[in-house]
Enzyme design. Structure first.
Site, PDB file in Angstrom:
ATOM      1  N   ARG A 280       0.802  -1.221   0.000  1.00  0.00           N
ATOM      2  CA  ARG A 280       0.000   0.000   0.000  1.00  0.00           C
ATOM      3  C   ARG A 280       0.838   1.276   0.000  1.00  0.00           C
ATOM      4  NH1 ARG A 280      -5.201  -0.159   2.223  1.00  0.00           N
ATOM      5  NH2 ARG A 280      -4.571  -2.009   3.385  1.00  0.00           N
ATOM      6  N   CYS A 347     -26.401  -3.908  -8.427  1.00  0.00           N
ATOM      7  CA  CYS A 347     -27.660  -4.125  -7.718  1.00  0.00           C
ATOM      8  C   CYS A 347     -27.438  -4.661  -6.316  1.00  0.00           C
ATOM      9  CB  CYS A 347     -28.527  -5.067  -8.527  1.00  0.00           C
ATOM     10  SG  CYS A 347     -28.756  -4.415 -10.176  1.00  0.00           S
ATOM     11  N   GLU A 348     -26.790  -3.875  -5.500  1.00  0.00           N
ATOM     12  CA  GLU A 348     -26.587  -4.214  -4.093  1.00  0.00           C
ATOM     13  C   GLU A 348     -26.517  -2.914  -3.310  1.00  0.00           C
ATOM     14  OE1 GLU A 348     -24.047  -7.018  -2.489  1.00  0.00           O
ATOM     15  OE2 GLU A 348     -23.636  -8.045  -4.380  1.00  0.00           O
ATOM     16  N   TYR A 376      -4.818  -2.208  -3.985  1.00  0.00           N
ATOM     17  CA  TYR A 376      -6.011  -3.002  -3.727  1.00  0.00           C
ATOM     18  C   TYR A 376      -7.239  -2.410  -4.428  1.00  0.00           C
ATOM     19  CZ  TYR A 376      -2.718  -4.662  -0.253  1.00  0.00           C
ATOM     20  OH  TYR A 376      -1.590  -5.137   0.363  1.00  0.00           O
TER      21      TYR A 376
HETATM   22  N1  LLP Z   1       3.032  -9.233   3.002  1.00  0.00           N
HETATM   23  C1  LLP Z   1       2.028 -10.079   3.268  1.00  0.00           C
HETATM   24  C2  LLP Z   1       2.344 -11.447   3.687  1.00  0.00           C
HETATM   25  C3  LLP Z   1       0.701  -9.637   3.158  1.00  0.00           C
HETATM   26  O1  LLP Z   1      -0.300 -10.479   3.440  1.00  0.00           O
HETATM   27  C4  LLP Z   1       0.427  -8.305   2.751  1.00  0.00           C
HETATM   28  C5  LLP Z   1      -0.942  -7.830   2.621  1.00  0.00           C
HETATM   29  C6  LLP Z   1       1.509  -7.474   2.449  1.00  0.00           C
HETATM   30  C7  LLP Z   1       2.803  -7.962   2.609  1.00  0.00           C
HETATM   31  C8  LLP Z   1       1.344  -6.055   2.005  1.00  0.00           C
HETATM   32  O2  LLP Z   1       0.746  -5.260   2.997  1.00  0.00           O
HETATM   33  P1  LLP Z   1       0.647  -3.678   2.810  1.00  0.00           P
HETATM   34  O3  LLP Z   1       2.044  -3.103   2.854  1.00  0.00           O
HETATM   35  O4  LLP Z   1      -0.002  -3.397   1.498  1.00  0.00           O
HETATM   36  O5  LLP Z   1      -0.181  -3.225   3.947  1.00  0.00           O
HETATM   37  N2  LLP Z   1      -7.246  -5.672   0.507  1.00  0.00           N
HETATM   38  C9  LLP Z   1      -6.963  -4.958   1.733  1.00  0.00           C
HETATM   39  C10 LLP Z   1      -5.532  -5.150   2.172  1.00  0.00           C
HETATM   40  C11 LLP Z   1      -5.153  -6.610   2.353  1.00  0.00           C
HETATM   41  C12 LLP Z   1      -3.721  -6.820   2.736  1.00  0.00           C
HETATM   42  C13 LLP Z   1      -3.347  -8.232   2.655  1.00  0.00           C
HETATM   43  N3  LLP Z   1      -1.974  -8.530   2.907  1.00  0.00           N
HETATM   44  C14 LLP Z   1      -7.296  -3.490   1.539  1.00  0.00           C
HETATM   45  O6  LLP Z   1      -7.780  -3.122   0.474  1.00  0.00           O
HETATM   46  O7  LLP Z   1      -7.134  -2.682   2.459  1.00  0.00           O
END
Ligand code: LLP
Length: 422
Positions: A280, A347-348, A376
């Site tokens: 992110r 439609c939700e 994401y």
């Molecule tokens: N490493 C692992 C093992 C992970 O599971 C994740 C994210 C990351 C790194 C990266 O994390 P970040 O730096 O992006 O926080 N779909 C959700 C976020 C799900 C994150 C899943 N794992 C959203 O839209 O907020």
């Protein structure tokens, strides 16, 4: 900092007006800024280096944004890739990420995926459980290839912006406990088909407080010391991702510099290479979702709906996590802000991006940008309601390229085959 800004009354991505892209490609469409991706990666790397972290492996979490152009942009800067499926490993390789910079994580890797990762020569498979360790050893033996592994430890620390994205508590499905890690590390060190090189953790996503990170990193450093104390070979510590980003009026996240200080403090003197899995923090503010207003529907009793041509299938985060995305007009109109419910056509009832948000006046046909949608966003998009998969555009300076075109309806239907009896 990002490269989406108002110039002469309209929103630009770098030197390209978003309206030009909307006109050429149609809406909805994701638009990414090369300069912002580059900046975010570089700021993080420099912050770590400034704290004395030597030659870190910054493995971009491919799940955050898996477009090949994005991966290639980062690979050219030296980024690795954190992957969780064969598909993501294939993407990373196709984008030019060298296998020795690819980490393979995930709680349910299949034997076929493990075999693929071993053949590809990824730098580390993060083991999430004892049965998985045994499966990796078996696959490695069948291929005659020793598997380089790290143990993903669940440090039992609560963190993360939303219950659905917290991963570091023992009740979550991820990783092994500290006790298991020590036992399994010793066991793996005696297995001819396994080469344990380190330990890994990832405690959650959209973390805006450094305290849980510091706690997890200290615990991980303690584990490294204990393993080394037992005479085991440890050369790598993977601290995962999780650093939050400013989603406009949300809690202000820590800066990469402060994050790097916490990392350096926890790992001082460990004599291991550090790896990171940021998603992110690199991608979110490097992308927007561009949409168009279909209708402004004012109910007599007062609610005002801004009905867009983008929906929850294009940007799932608000429906799934109640996520906040700043919503901006591409060409803001004069006049007083009014409260809107911003919705999509699916439609939700959950296809609601926000309720009662004060926004400037909009009219049908106006363009709208969802900010901070580069992580994401497209990677979680679907064709729900048979809406063609949302396209993606990459901007670099005054140029732009369609890096994933919108499929035609014919293409969408042609992917399916009739059952012989139909
Ligand atoms: N490493 C692992 C093992 C992970 O599971 C994740 C994210 C990351 C790194 C990266 O994390 P970040 O730096 O992006 O926080 N779909 C959700 C976020 C799900 C994150 C899943 N794992 C959203 O839209 O907020």
């Amino acid at each position: 900092m990002n490269h989406f800004e108002l110039r002469d009354g309209e929103l630009y991505c770098e030197d390209v007006p978003l309206a030009v892209i909307a006109q050429a490609v149609g809406t909805p469409v994701y638009v990414y800024s090369t300069a912002t991706f580059e900046r975010h990666y570089t700021v993080l790397r420099e912050a770590l280096e400034a704290e004395g972290v030597r030659d870190p492996l910054i493995a971009f979490a491919v799940k955050a944004n898996s477009n090949l152009a994005v991966l290639r942009t980062l690979a050219k800067l030296g980024a690795g890739a954190d992957t969780v499926s064969e598909g993501e490993i294939r993407r990373a390789l196709a984008a030019g990420v060298p296998p020795e910079r690819i980490v393979f994580s995930g709680v349910g890797k299949t034997r076929a995926e493990i075999a693929f990762a071993l053949e590809a020569g990824v730098c580390e498979i993060n083991v999430e459980s004892e049965p998985e360790m045994l499966a990796i050893a078996q696959v490695a033996q069948s291929l005659g290839k020793r598997a380089t592994i790290a143990f993903r430890v669940n440090p039992d620390v609560a963190a993360g912006g939303h219950a659905k994205i917290a991963t570091g508590k023992s009740e979550n499905k991820f990783g092994v406990s500290f006790a298991e890690a020590e036992r399994l590390y010793a066991q793996a060190s005696n297995n001819a088909w396994l080469k344990p090189v380190g330990v890994a953790c990832h405690i959650g996503s959209q973390i805006t407080d450094l305290a849980p990170m510091a706690e997890a990193f200290e615990k991980m450093a303690g584990l490294v010391r204990r393993l080394k104390g037992e005479g085991l070979h440890v050369e790598r510590l993977d601290l995962g991702g999780g650093l939050g980003v400013p989603y406009f009026n949300q809690p202000e996240p820590p800066s990469p510099a402060d994050y790097a200080k916490v990392v350096a403090q926890a790992t001082r003197g460990l004599d291991v290479t550090l790896a990171f899995e940021p998603g992110r923090v690199i991608a979110a503010n490097a992308g927007v979702l561009l949409a168009q207003v279909v209708h402004v529907h004012e109910r007599p009793e007062g609610r005002r709906f801004l009905v867009l041509d983008a929906a929850m299938n294009d940007l799932l985060r608000p429906a799934m996590y109640d996520a906040y995305h700043d919503i901006r007009a591409v060409r803001p109109r004069e006049g007083e802000a009014k409260p809107y419910d911003v919705v999509g056509p699916v439609c939700e009832t959950g296809d609601t991006f926000t309720r009662d948000r004060a926004l400037p006046a909009f009219e049908s046909g106006d363009l709208v940008a969802f900010m901070s949608a580069g992580a994401y966003g497209a990677s979680m998009a679907s064709e729900y309601n048979s809406r063609p998969l949302v396209p993606e555009v990459m901007v670099k300076g005054g140029d732009y390229a369609i890096v994933r075109p919108r499929p035609t309806y014919d293409e969408m239907l042609a992917r399916e085959t009739p059952a012989p009896w139909l």
